[in-house]
Design a protein around this motif. Sequence first.
Motif, short mmCIF file in Angstrom:
data_model
loop_
_atom_site.label_atom_id
_atom_site.label_comp_id
_atom_site.label_asym_id
_atom_site.label_seq_id
_atom_site.Cartn_x
_atom_site.Cartn_y
_atom_site.Cartn_z
N PRO A 1 32.01 -21.64 41.68
CA PRO A 1 31.94 -20.83 40.46
C PRO A 1 30.51 -20.63 39.94
CG PRO A 1 33.71 -22.42 40.28
CD PRO A 1 32.95 -22.76 41.53
N ALA A 2 29.65 -21.62 40.08
CA ALA A 2 28.26 -21.47 39.62
C ALA A 2 27.53 -20.43 40.47
CB ALA A 2 27.54 -22.82 39.69
N TRP A 3 27.75 -20.44 41.77
CA TRP A 3 27.16 -19.45 42.66
C TRP A 3 27.67 -18.05 42.30
CZ3 TRP A 3 29.56 -16.15 46.13
CH2 TRP A 3 28.72 -15.44 46.98
N LEU A 4 28.97 -17.95 42.06
CA LEU A 4 29.57 -16.66 41.72
C LEU A 4 28.99 -16.12 40.42
CD1 LEU A 4 31.58 -14.44 42.40
CD2 LEU A 4 33.32 -15.78 41.20
N TRP B 1 27.97 -20.43 34.16
CA TRP B 1 29.32 -20.12 34.64
C TRP B 1 30.39 -20.21 33.56
CZ3 TRP B 1 33.42 -23.60 36.24
CH2 TRP B 1 33.17 -24.92 35.97
N ASP B 2 29.99 -20.19 32.29
CA ASP B 2 30.96 -20.21 31.18
C ASP B 2 31.92 -19.02 31.25
OD1 ASP B 2 29.81 -22.52 30.26
OD2 ASP B 2 28.71 -21.56 28.62
N MET B 3 31.39 -17.84 31.52
CA MET B 3 32.23 -16.64 31.60
C MET B 3 33.22 -16.76 32.75
SD MET B 3 33.10 -13.64 30.61
CE MET B 3 32.17 -12.22 30.15
N ILE B 4 32.76 -17.27 33.88
CA ILE B 4 33.64 -17.44 35.03
C ILE B 4 34.79 -18.38 34.68
CG2 ILE B 4 33.80 -18.26 37.42
CD1 ILE B 4 32.19 -15.66 37.14
N ALA C 1 35.94 -19.16 31.73
CA ALA C 1 36.79 -18.64 30.65
C ALA C 1 37.71 -17.53 31.13
CB ALA C 1 35.92 -18.15 29.50
N VAL C 2 37.18 -16.63 31.94
CA VAL C 2 37.95 -15.44 32.34
C VAL C 2 38.70 -15.62 33.64
CG1 VAL C 2 37.74 -12.99 32.95
CG2 VAL C 2 36.36 -13.94 31.09
N TYR C 3 38.09 -16.31 34.60
CA TYR C 3 38.64 -16.35 35.95
C TYR C 3 39.18 -17.71 36.37
CZ TYR C 3 36.14 -11.95 36.24
OH TYR C 3 35.69 -10.69 36.02
N ALA C 4 39.25 -18.67 35.48
CA ALA C 4 39.69 -20.02 35.85
C ALA C 4 41.05 -20.03 36.55
CB ALA C 4 39.72 -20.92 34.63
N LYS C 5 41.92 -19.13 36.18
CA LYS C 5 43.25 -19.12 36.80
C LYS C 5 43.20 -18.77 38.28
CE LYS C 5 44.13 -14.44 35.18
NZ LYS C 5 44.85 -13.68 34.19
N TRP C 6 42.09 -18.20 38.74
CA TRP C 6 41.97 -17.83 40.14
C TRP C 6 41.32 -18.91 40.98
CZ3 TRP C 6 45.05 -14.10 41.12
CH2 TRP C 6 45.29 -13.12 40.17
N ILE C 7 40.84 -19.98 40.32
CA ILE C 7 40.27 -21.10 41.07
C ILE C 7 41.45 -21.87 41.66
CG2 ILE C 7 38.95 -23.24 40.91
CD1 ILE C 7 37.40 -21.91 38.59
N PRO C 8 41.45 -22.09 42.97
CA PRO C 8 42.60 -22.75 43.60
C PRO C 8 42.94 -24.08 42.94
CG PRO C 8 41.08 -21.97 45.26
CD PRO C 8 40.40 -21.79 43.93
N GLY C 9 44.21 -24.36 42.90
CA GLY C 9 44.69 -25.62 42.34
C GLY C 9 44.41 -26.79 43.26
#
Length: 74
Positions: A31-34, A43-46, A48-56
């Motif tokens: 996420p930091a690289w992205l 990576w706060d925005m990542i 906040a907005v995309y956390a649900k797409w980070i694999p479980g």
Amino acid sequence: MWLNEASLSYRPAYQLRHTYASRMLMAGANPAWLAQQMGHKNWDMISAVYAKWIPGQDPNYINKLADKLGQISC
């Protein structure tokens, strides 16, 4: 317009950023690289907005980390 004929709604090109971010996270991108790739200062925005797409929970996560670090996995 062909979008109407195909029953598709218009999406501005900016929406591709969201597709890129979600697909990269689902593939396991850091996420930091992205965040850096997308021009964010952190990576706060990542998160906040995309956390649900980070694999479980990945049962092989520790083994994958060990492999990347050149260590013997358990």
